[in-house]
Write an enzyme that holds these catalytic residues in place. Structure first.
Site, short mmCIF file in Angstrom:
data_model
loop_
_atom_site.label_atom_id
_atom_site.label_comp_id
_atom_site.label_asym_id
_atom_site.label_seq_id
_atom_site.Cartn_x
_atom_site.Cartn_y
_atom_site.Cartn_z
N LYS A 46 18.78 37.21 25.89
CA LYS A 46 19.79 38.16 26.39
C LYS A 46 19.17 39.56 26.49
O LYS A 46 19.36 40.27 27.47
CB LYS A 46 21.01 38.19 25.46
CG LYS A 46 21.84 36.91 25.47
CD LYS A 46 22.46 36.65 26.83
CE LYS A 46 23.42 35.47 26.80
NZ LYS A 46 23.99 35.15 28.12
N ARG A 72 33.26 39.49 11.40
CA ARG A 72 32.88 39.56 12.81
C ARG A 72 34.02 40.10 13.66
O ARG A 72 35.18 40.04 13.23
CB ARG A 72 32.50 38.15 13.33
CG ARG A 72 31.26 37.53 12.66
CD ARG A 72 29.99 38.25 13.03
NE ARG A 72 28.80 37.63 12.46
CZ ARG A 72 28.32 37.86 11.25
NH1 ARG A 72 28.95 38.69 10.45
NH2 ARG A 72 27.22 37.24 10.82
N ASP A 93 21.45 23.80 39.40
CA ASP A 93 20.70 24.36 38.28
C ASP A 93 19.97 25.61 38.74
O ASP A 93 19.35 25.60 39.82
CB ASP A 93 19.68 23.32 37.76
CG ASP A 93 19.13 23.70 36.39
OD1 ASP A 93 19.19 22.88 35.47
OD2 ASP A 93 18.69 24.87 36.25
N GLY A 116 19.51 34.20 9.03
CA GLY A 116 19.68 35.05 10.22
C GLY A 116 21.02 35.76 10.28
O GLY A 116 21.19 36.67 11.08
N ASP A 117 21.97 35.34 9.43
CA ASP A 117 23.29 35.99 9.47
C ASP A 117 23.23 37.36 8.82
O ASP A 117 22.42 37.60 7.92
CB ASP A 117 24.33 35.14 8.73
CG ASP A 117 24.89 34.04 9.61
OD1 ASP A 117 24.50 33.98 10.79
OD2 ASP A 117 25.71 33.24 9.13
N ASN A 158 26.16 21.92 29.49
CA ASN A 158 27.01 22.14 28.31
C ASN A 158 28.46 22.35 28.74
O ASN A 158 29.19 23.15 28.17
CB ASN A 158 26.48 23.38 27.55
CG ASN A 158 27.19 23.56 26.23
OD1 ASN A 158 27.66 22.60 25.63
ND2 ASN A 158 27.32 24.80 25.80
N TYR A 162 17.40 32.82 21.35
CA TYR A 162 18.59 32.95 22.21
C TYR A 162 18.93 34.42 22.42
O TYR A 162 19.06 34.90 23.53
CB TYR A 162 19.81 32.22 21.61
CG TYR A 162 21.09 32.75 22.18
CD1 TYR A 162 21.88 33.65 21.46
CD2 TYR A 162 21.47 32.44 23.48
CE1 TYR A 162 23.01 34.19 22.00
CE2 TYR A 162 22.61 32.98 24.04
CZ TYR A 162 23.38 33.87 23.29
OH TYR A 162 24.49 34.42 23.83
N PHE A 204 31.32 40.32 21.82
CA PHE A 204 31.23 40.09 20.38
C PHE A 204 31.51 38.62 20.16
O PHE A 204 30.75 37.78 20.71
CB PHE A 204 32.11 41.12 19.65
CG PHE A 204 31.38 42.45 19.62
CD1 PHE A 204 31.29 43.24 20.77
CD2 PHE A 204 30.69 42.86 18.48
CE1 PHE A 204 30.56 44.43 20.78
CE2 PHE A 204 29.95 44.06 18.48
CZ PHE A 204 29.88 44.84 19.63
N LYS A 263 23.11 28.63 24.82
CA LYS A 263 23.57 29.66 23.89
C LYS A 263 23.66 29.22 22.42
O LYS A 263 24.36 29.82 21.62
CB LYS A 263 24.94 30.17 24.34
CG LYS A 263 26.02 29.14 24.32
CD LYS A 263 27.38 29.80 24.42
CE LYS A 263 28.47 28.85 24.03
NZ LYS A 263 29.76 29.52 23.84
N SER A 265 25.32 39.91 25.21
CA SER A 265 25.89 39.58 23.89
C SER A 265 25.58 40.69 22.88
O SER A 265 24.53 41.32 22.96
CB SER A 265 25.26 38.26 23.41
OG SER A 265 25.54 38.04 22.04
N ALA A 266 26.47 40.89 21.96
CA ALA A 266 26.26 41.88 20.89
C ALA A 266 25.06 41.49 20.04
O ALA A 266 24.53 42.31 19.29
CB ALA A 266 27.51 41.97 20.02
#
Ligand code: WQD
Length: 341
Positions: free
Chosen positions: A156, A234, A61, A297-298, A38, A152, A181, A87, A127-128
């Protein structure tokens, strides 16, 4: 920094490449590895232009353990900053095994090789998202973790748990987990920045592509949230502030810090519509938008409390929304196709 050499996994990526610049400018020597799933080595070429330093970079990798081990035979690393991982939240729901294998399996490979080679200093890009749906705001490091619903976010969280268990079993490891964040912005040169493949999932790159004429309009996911203007709020943080947070963490880890967790955020939240308006001002381009249904999911609002990083790392974010938008626009307008020519 003497002969301290830092391995940056995922160093060709958005946060990784910006962190390589700040580490080099802080006097560290850096080696980059990336599987380029990516990212492109073009970003590292530009980092070399910006810093004036050549950076040993390897297309490796994390799932290729012999190649990873070989890398540790080539260089004497004093610490590892681990960004490498998939991600995309939506993709992780479609392809959970790919995410668990790459992110969790790849990290276990890395830790095994580090242990074999006696390298026991690790800074992990967390990640938050590990906080799940906020139980209170602003979110501090005491907030419960593990509530994330997508694979994902769970990778984490699982990696954080692996690191905590590893430190319990082997307290001579020094581990710092940094919970980001929402990273946005770009280096002031405009030479590097966020370059998502396909249609951007995240807000800022999508807005930037509307401004440059690549997308017709922004879809605002939900306008009935319990927020001042009904759209999602956010904690957006400039990627260079984030990168400098990694330099501060590196300095901390050199003092044998044990196992620590820090939020890297600004403590301030902006709504989707505020972001669109700020980008219009910074770019001088209209950002047309339409209000559509919420995205699965938000949550309504997420923003962090970054006091602990200030106290213990001597770090805090300094770049404001205007600079986040201006720097993003400079990158996007001078590279409409990202790193692809
Ligand atoms: C921000 C806001 C959307 C796109 C995710 C990951 C998190 C981290 C950052 C990796 C939300 C709204 C978005 C669009 C919109 N990634 N939005 N239209 O969801 O806060 O966090 O990225 O670590 O782990 O979960 O970021 O940029 O996707 O969304 O209205 O086209 O913008 O609803 O309110 P998010 P985002």
């Amino acid at each position: 920094m003497g002969d301290s050499c830092i391995l940056v996994t995922g160093g060709a990526g958005f946060v990784g490449s910006h962190s390589v610049i700040e580490l080099i400018e802080a006097g560290y020597s850096v080696v980059v590895m990336d599987n380029l799933a990516n990212a492109s080595m073009e970003s590292i070429k530009r980092v070399e232009e910006i810093t004036g330093k050549s950076i040993p970079s390897y297309s490796v990798d994390l799932l290729d353990k012999p190649a990873l081990s070989d890398l540790f035979n080539k260089h004497k690393f004093t610490s590892v900053i681990h960004f490498a991982g998939l991600k995309a939240v939506g993709e992780s729901c479609q392809l959970p095994l790919l995410y668990y294998k790459n992110n969790v399996g790849g990290t276990v490979n890395l830790l095994e090789v580090m242990k074999e080679k006696g390298v026991k200093n690790l800074i992990f890009s967390s990640s938050a998202t590990v906080y799940g749906s906020p139980q209170y705001l602003p979110i501090d490091e005491k907030h419960p973790v593990g509530g994330c619903t997508n694979p994902y976010g769970k990778t984490k969280y699982f990696i954080e748990e692996i690191l905590r268990d590893l430190h319990k079993a082997e307290p001579d490891w020094n581990i710092i987990m940094l919970r980001y964040f929402n990273p946005v912005g770009a280096h002031k040169s405009g030479k590097i920045g966020e370059d998502p493949q396909g249609i951007p999932n995240n807000l800022m790159p999508f807005i930037a592509q509307v401004a440059v004429g690549k997308r017709a309009e922004l879809s605002v996911y939900g306008s009935d949230y319990d927020t001042p203007d009904g759209t999602g709020v956010r904690d957006y943080i400039h990627v260079v502030d984030l990168a400098q947070g990694h330099v501060a963490a590196q300095k901390k880890i050199e003092k044998k810090c044990g196992c620590k967790v820090y939020n890297l955020g600004t403590g301030k939240g902006y709504s989707v519509i505020e972001m669109a308006k700020a980008f219009e001002e910074a770019s001088g381009k209209p950002i047309p938008f339409k209000k559509v249904d919420r995205r699965a999911g938000d949550v309504a609002s997420v923003y962090g409390n970054a006091d602990l990083a200030k106290e213990e790392l001597g770090w805090s974010a300094s770049r404001d929304l205007k600079q986040m938008c201006e720097d993003t626009w400079r990158w996007q307008s001078s590279n409409p196709n990202g790193f692809r020519k």
